[in-house]
Scaffold this motif. Structure first.
Motif, PDB file in Angstrom:
ATOM      1  N   VAL A  66     -18.389   5.029 -31.492  1.00 49.28           N
ATOM      2  CA  VAL A  66     -17.585   4.863 -30.280  1.00 49.28           C
ATOM      3  C   VAL A  66     -16.254   5.612 -30.371  1.00 49.28           C
ATOM      4  O   VAL A  66     -15.738   6.079 -29.370  1.00 49.28           O
ATOM      5  CB  VAL A  66     -17.360   3.366 -29.985  1.00 49.28           C
ATOM      6  N   THR A  67     -15.700   5.782 -31.530  1.00 51.48           N
ATOM      7  CA  THR A  67     -14.402   6.457 -31.679  1.00 51.48           C
ATOM      8  C   THR A  67     -14.495   7.977 -31.737  1.00 51.48           C
ATOM      9  O   THR A  67     -13.490   8.656 -31.920  1.00 51.48           O
ATOM     10  CB  THR A  67     -13.706   5.956 -32.954  1.00 51.48           C
ATOM     11  N   GLN A  68     -15.661   8.537 -31.560  1.00 54.79           N
ATOM     12  CA  GLN A  68     -15.885   9.978 -31.700  1.00 54.79           C
ATOM     13  C   GLN A  68     -15.128  10.820 -30.666  1.00 54.79           C
ATOM     14  O   GLN A  68     -14.801  11.962 -30.931  1.00 54.79           O
ATOM     15  CB  GLN A  68     -17.388  10.270 -31.578  1.00 54.79           C
ATOM     16  N   TYR A  69     -14.861  10.266 -29.493  1.00 53.11           N
ATOM     17  CA  TYR A  69     -14.267  11.038 -28.394  1.00 53.11           C
ATOM     18  C   TYR A  69     -12.984  10.375 -27.894  1.00 53.11           C
ATOM     19  O   TYR A  69     -12.943   9.800 -26.816  1.00 53.11           O
ATOM     20  CB  TYR A  69     -15.276  11.176 -27.254  1.00 53.11           C
ATOM     21  N   PRO A  70     -11.883  10.471 -28.647  1.00 50.06           N
ATOM     22  CA  PRO A  70     -10.652   9.772 -28.273  1.00 50.06           C
ATOM     23  C   PRO A  70     -10.020  10.272 -26.969  1.00 50.06           C
ATOM     24  O   PRO A  70      -9.265   9.540 -26.341  1.00 50.06           O
ATOM     25  CB  PRO A  70      -9.724  10.004 -29.468  1.00 50.06           C
ATOM     26  N   LYS A  71     -10.329  11.492 -26.537  1.00 50.24           N
ATOM     27  CA  LYS A  71      -9.778  12.009 -25.274  1.00 50.24           C
ATOM     28  C   LYS A  71     -10.375  11.308 -24.060  1.00 50.24           C
ATOM     29  O   LYS A  71      -9.874  11.442 -22.957  1.00 50.24           O
ATOM     30  CB  LYS A  71     -10.062  13.512 -25.137  1.00 50.24           C
ATOM     31  N   ALA A  72     -11.434  10.552 -24.260  1.00 47.36           N
ATOM     32  CA  ALA A  72     -12.208  10.013 -23.150  1.00 47.36           C
ATOM     33  C   ALA A  72     -11.930   8.543 -22.848  1.00 47.36           C
ATOM     34  O   ALA A  72     -12.739   7.875 -22.241  1.00 47.36           O
ATOM     35  CB  ALA A  72     -13.694  10.206 -23.441  1.00 47.36           C
ATOM     36  N   GLU A  73     -10.776   8.042 -23.217  1.00 48.71           N
ATOM     37  CA  GLU A  73     -10.445   6.645 -22.935  1.00 48.71           C
ATOM     38  C   GLU A  73     -10.425   6.359 -21.440  1.00 48.71           C
ATOM     39  O   GLU A  73     -10.007   7.192 -20.648  1.00 48.71           O
ATOM     40  CB  GLU A  73      -9.032   6.330 -23.441  1.00 48.71           C
ATOM     41  N   SER A  74     -10.830   5.151 -21.094  1.00 49.76           N
ATOM     42  CA  SER A  74     -10.713   4.718 -19.707  1.00 49.76           C
ATOM     43  C   SER A  74      -9.264   4.284 -19.456  1.00 49.76           C
ATOM     44  O   SER A  74      -8.487   4.147 -20.398  1.00 49.76           O
ATOM     45  CB  SER A  74     -11.671   3.558 -19.433  1.00 49.76           C
ATOM     46  N   PRO A  75      -8.899   4.037 -18.186  1.00 49.38           N
ATOM     47  CA  PRO A  75      -7.547   3.543 -17.905  1.00 49.38           C
ATOM     48  C   PRO A  75      -7.215   2.243 -18.638  1.00 49.38           C
ATOM     49  O   PRO A  75      -6.058   1.922 -18.860  1.00 49.38           O
ATOM     50  CB  PRO A  75      -7.552   3.326 -16.392  1.00 49.38           C
ATOM     51  N   PHE A  76      -8.240   1.476 -19.031  1.00 54.56           N
ATOM     52  CA  PHE A  76      -8.027   0.246 -19.797  1.00 54.56           C
ATOM     53  C   PHE A  76      -8.183   0.479 -21.296  1.00 54.56           C
ATOM     54  O   PHE A  76      -8.340  -0.463 -22.061  1.00 54.56           O
ATOM     55  CB  PHE A  76      -8.995  -0.848 -19.335  1.00 54.56           C
ATOM     56  N   GLN A  77      -8.183   1.725 -21.696  1.00 55.97           N
ATOM     57  CA  GLN A  77      -8.297   2.138 -23.094  1.00 55.97           C
ATOM     58  C   GLN A  77      -9.616   1.722 -23.724  1.00 55.97           C
ATOM     59  O   GLN A  77      -9.701   1.426 -24.910  1.00 55.97           O
ATOM     60  CB  GLN A  77      -7.102   1.639 -23.901  1.00 55.97           C
ATOM     61  N   VAL A  78     -10.684   1.713 -22.923  1.00 58.14           N
ATOM     62  CA  VAL A  78     -12.026   1.448 -23.412  1.00 58.14           C
ATOM     63  C   VAL A  78     -12.668   2.797 -23.719  1.00 58.14           C
ATOM     64  O   VAL A  78     -12.546   3.744 -22.947  1.00 58.14           O
ATOM     65  CB  VAL A  78     -12.856   0.665 -22.367  1.00 58.14           C
ATOM     66  N   MET A  79     -13.327   2.892 -24.844  1.00 57.37           N
ATOM     67  CA  MET A  79     -13.904   4.160 -25.291  1.00 57.37           C
ATOM     68  C   MET A  79     -15.387   4.255 -24.938  1.00 57.37           C
ATOM     69  O   MET A  79     -16.070   3.239 -24.818  1.00 57.37           O
ATOM     70  CB  MET A  79     -13.758   4.284 -26.812  1.00 57.37           C
TER      71      MET A  79
END
Length: 150
Positions: free
Chosen positions: A64-77
């Motif tokens: 799940v942490t592979q794509y840190p640029k892709a966080e949602s507005p609630f910081q969900v990955m």
């Protein structure tokens, strides 16, 4: 993992923690992915392979942490691509613009899933994309996310 396994995990975790752990409804899942924004993906409208795992470019699910640029507005990955995520709802048409969390139909034959997967084209990784599957089926591109109700 099949839908029944995901629900059993939620029950087990609820018993262990004393919290009410469950699969999200489709609308809860979508809100976690987009917040109040109107866009195609949690991070905006553009996509490339540095944002999520899609179109078989990795060949399997990734952490799940592979794509840190892709966080949602609630910081969900990892809300787009990687694995389809089971939702609690039976699959049926719904109002995607609803402002109140609608409850899915009380019965059906297929459970809803969201998010796309590592095996599918980018179009399927859009937040609006939906899928469904018999709840007893298992695929290597299906998983789940849980939430604790307050």
């Amino acid at each position: 993992v099949c839908w029944y396994d995901a629900v059993a995990f939620c029950r087990w975790l609820s018993d262990k923690t004393g919290e009410n752990i469950m699969l999200p409804t489709e609308q809860q899942w979508q809100r976690a992915a987009l917040g109040d924004k109107k866009q195609k993906y949690p991070w905006g409208d553009k996509i490339d392979k540095t944002y999520c795992n899609y179109n078989n470019h990795v060949g399997q699910a990734t952490p799940v942490t592979q794509y840190p640029k892709a966080e949602s507005p609630f910081q969900v990955m990892d809300m787009a691509g990687n694995v389809w995520e089971w939702c609690s709802d039976w699959y049926a048409p719904y109002d995607s613009e609803a402002t109140v969390n609608p409850v899915g139909p009380p019965e059906g034959t297929r459970k809803a899933s969201r998010g796309g997967s590592w095996r599918h084209r980018v179009k399927v990784s859009r937040i609006a994309a939906r899928s469904s599957l018999d709840p007893g089926r298992r695929y290597n591109d299906y998983g789940f996310r849980v939430y604790a109700s307050v």
